[in-house]
Scaffold this motif. Structure first.
Motif, mmCIF file in Angstrom:
data_model
loop_
_atom_site.group_PDB
_atom_site.id
_atom_site.type_symbol
_atom_site.label_atom_id
_atom_site.label_comp_id
_atom_site.label_asym_id
_atom_site.label_seq_id
_atom_site.Cartn_x
_atom_site.Cartn_y
_atom_site.Cartn_z
ATOM 1 N N LEU A 118 -1.991 8.453 -3.821
ATOM 2 C CA LEU A 118 -2.068 8.896 -5.216
ATOM 3 C C LEU A 118 -2.624 10.313 -5.304
ATOM 4 O O LEU A 118 -2.119 11.146 -6.074
ATOM 5 C CB LEU A 118 -2.930 7.932 -6.026
ATOM 6 C CG LEU A 118 -3.138 8.276 -7.504
ATOM 7 C CD1 LEU A 118 -1.807 8.462 -8.229
ATOM 8 C CD2 LEU A 118 -3.986 7.199 -8.200
ATOM 9 N N LEU A 119 -3.642 10.615 -4.513
ATOM 10 C CA LEU A 119 -4.194 11.969 -4.501
ATOM 11 C C LEU A 119 -3.156 12.985 -4.033
ATOM 12 O O LEU A 119 -3.053 14.079 -4.595
ATOM 13 C CB LEU A 119 -5.433 12.026 -3.601
ATOM 14 C CG LEU A 119 -6.714 11.433 -4.188
ATOM 15 C CD1 LEU A 119 -7.766 11.256 -3.096
ATOM 16 C CD2 LEU A 119 -7.250 12.315 -5.306
ATOM 17 N N THR B 158 0.827 -1.213 0.000
ATOM 18 C CA THR B 158 0.000 0.000 0.000
ATOM 19 C C THR B 158 0.858 1.259 0.000
ATOM 20 O O THR B 158 0.327 2.369 0.024
ATOM 21 C CB THR B 158 -0.936 0.034 1.233
ATOM 22 O OG1 THR B 158 -0.140 0.100 2.420
ATOM 23 C CG2 THR B 158 -1.834 -1.188 1.270
ATOM 24 N N GLY B 159 2.195 1.097 0.011
ATOM 25 C CA GLY B 159 3.084 2.254 0.005
ATOM 26 C C GLY B 159 3.511 2.715 1.379
ATOM 27 O O GLY B 159 4.153 3.759 1.518
ATOM 28 N N ASP C 189 4.843 3.285 -6.988
ATOM 29 C CA ASP C 189 5.230 2.233 -7.916
ATOM 30 C C ASP C 189 5.018 0.851 -7.305
ATOM 31 O O ASP C 189 4.616 -0.094 -7.993
ATOM 32 C CB ASP C 189 6.691 2.404 -8.337
ATOM 33 C CG ASP C 189 6.893 3.546 -9.319
ATOM 34 O OD1 ASP C 189 5.884 3.996 -9.912
ATOM 35 O OD2 ASP C 189 8.041 3.967 -9.503
ATOM 36 N N ILE C 190 5.277 0.756 -5.997
ATOM 37 C CA ILE C 190 5.036 -0.509 -5.306
ATOM 38 C C ILE C 190 3.534 -0.730 -5.104
ATOM 39 O O ILE C 190 3.006 -1.812 -5.381
ATOM 40 C CB ILE C 190 5.762 -0.521 -3.944
ATOM 41 C CG1 ILE C 190 7.265 -0.510 -4.153
ATOM 42 C CG2 ILE C 190 5.336 -1.719 -3.104
ATOM 43 C CD1 ILE C 190 8.055 -0.284 -2.874
ATOM 44 N N PHE D 37 1.007 0.321 -6.719
ATOM 45 C CA PHE D 37 0.270 0.053 -7.957
ATOM 46 C C PHE D 37 1.066 -0.864 -8.897
ATOM 47 O O PHE D 37 0.785 -0.915 -10.107
ATOM 48 C CB PHE D 37 -0.077 1.370 -8.647
ATOM 49 C CG PHE D 37 -1.135 2.153 -7.908
ATOM 50 C CD1 PHE D 37 -2.483 1.893 -8.106
ATOM 51 C CD2 PHE D 37 -0.787 3.140 -6.992
ATOM 52 C CE1 PHE D 37 -3.450 2.610 -7.417
ATOM 53 C CE2 PHE D 37 -1.733 3.856 -6.291
ATOM 54 C CZ PHE D 37 -3.084 3.577 -6.514
ATOM 55 N N ALA D 38 2.068 -1.571 -8.341
ATOM 56 C CA ALA D 38 2.835 -2.585 -9.085
ATOM 57 C C ALA D 38 3.373 -2.053 -10.395
ATOM 58 O O ALA D 38 3.257 -2.657 -11.452
ATOM 59 C CB ALA D 38 1.964 -3.800 -9.336
ATOM 60 N N LYS D 39 4.036 -0.870 -10.313
ATOM 61 C CA LYS D 39 4.615 -0.270 -11.522
ATOM 62 C C LYS D 39 6.106 -0.023 -11.307
ATOM 63 O O LYS D 39 6.666 0.947 -11.752
ATOM 64 C CB LYS D 39 3.895 1.044 -11.852
ATOM 65 C CG LYS D 39 4.107 1.534 -13.281
ATOM 66 C CD LYS D 39 3.256 2.780 -13.544
ATOM 67 C CE LYS D 39 3.360 3.214 -15.019
ATOM 68 N NZ LYS D 39 4.690 3.691 -15.379
ATOM 69 N N ALA D 40 6.755 -0.912 -10.555
ATOM 70 C CA ALA D 40 8.181 -0.735 -10.264
ATOM 71 C C ALA D 40 9.026 -1.014 -11.508
ATOM 72 O O ALA D 40 8.603 -1.765 -12.379
ATOM 73 C CB ALA D 40 8.582 -1.676 -9.136
#
Length: 322
Positions: free
Chosen positions: A287-288, A255-256, A316-317, A319-322
């Protein structure tokens, strides 16, 4: 430095004189401004007022009235004082005086570091974790103030607010990255909508600067936004203080948030919070916050540059965009 008793602002001086007279204090108290609202710096302030050896916090709002926001907060403080008296080592700033006009109220002055200040100052992992545990303990007590309910969670507001931010065209964040994360957030929100979760009388603005940690005591303050709402939002408000620290990527959960800090918070906070609702709410909030940083603020404000830098690897973690 304490301001001289010569006119700073006639209205402030009149408020201080009113309170001093109420306490039977002769002479002009020592006083200095310690807080100005970011959005309303000229009308909403907090002053430290010293009547001899006694110190108080005078909170003013020039636009309030006898039944306005400060009067409501003061009544809430009186009720909360009685509630927190039941708990060992947990409390609030004791309410002392409400002006008949409702334009200012006074509480005891708490001279301790906030949770945010402690997290920035300490290097010990154990000490940082205890800050999160103590915050969880305090919030657990807050959410017992009145009987809880179970209500349906609706997270659509996060996607709607994000769309409004994007539409303004001012983001520092790359539009493609935000669009990618927004699509994931939308899908995850749809899956947890309608889940029945804890609804409680909440602090409403439970960030790291609204809780103080004294020796053996944890205090909450600033209850202007207190109201009944989904309990998860108070939890998210505090957990996201974690983003102001540099944390190794390996210690960040999906969740960051630093996993150890989240775990310690829930050592203190025991009310039932649906994990799926919490996870989505944390991702949406981070994100907001990231998307809200504008190109202008990123260029001018160092704190926003640090926040932007800290949030990117966490998102990135998350939302799995690492």
């Amino acid at each position: 430095m304490t301001q001289p008793s010569a006119i700073i602002d006639s209205r402030v001086n009149a408020m201080i004189r009113e309170f001093a007279d109420h306490r039977g204090f002769v002479g002009m108290p020592e006083h200095r401004v310690i807080y100005r609202s970011y959005e309303f710096p000229k009308t909403r302030q907090v002053w430290k007022v010293e009547l001899g050896a006694e110190a108080f916090a005078l909170k003013l709002d020039y636009e309030a009235d006898s039944d306005g926001r400060l009067a409501k907060e003061f009544r809430e403080l009186q009720n909360l004082s009685a509630h927190f008296a039941k708990y060992d080592k947990l409390g609030i700033a004791t309410p002392v005086y409400l002006s008949p006009t409702g334009t200012f109220c006074v509480t005891e002055f708490l001279d301790h570091k906030t949770a945010g200040e402690r997290l920035q100052a300490v290097e010990s992992d154990q000490t940082r974790r205890q800050v999160f545990r103590r915050a969880g303990l305090w919030l657990h007590a807050m959410h017992e103030y009145e009987p809880q309910k179970r209500k349906e969670f609706w997270g659509n507001w996060m996607v709607k607010e994000l769309d409004e931010i994007v539409a303004r065209g001012e983001m520092q964040a790359p539009a493609d990255d935000v669009a990618y994360m927004r699509a994931i957030l939308h899908e995850q929100t749809r899956k947890v909508n309608r889940i029945r979760d804890t609804h409680a009388t909440s602090h409403g603005d439970f960030h790291g600067e609204n809780i103080m940690l004294g020796p053996g005591m944890t205090y909450g303050f600033d209850f202007t936004e207190a109201r009944a709402k989904m309990a998860v939002y108070d939890v998210v408000d505090f957990l996201k203080v974690d983003i102001y620290r540099d944390t190794p990527v390996a210690e960040i959960d999906n969740t960051g948030i630093t996993k150890a800090h989240r775990d310690m918070f829930f050592k203190g906070y025991k009310h039932k919070i649906d994990k799926g609702v919490l996870d989505v709410s944390l991702r949406g909030r981070l994100l907001l916050d990231w998307a809200s940083i504008t190109r202008e603020s990123h260029a001018k404000i160092r704190a926003d540059r640090i926040l932007y830098r800290n949030l990117k690897p966490r998102l990135d973690i998350a939302f799995a965009k690492a």
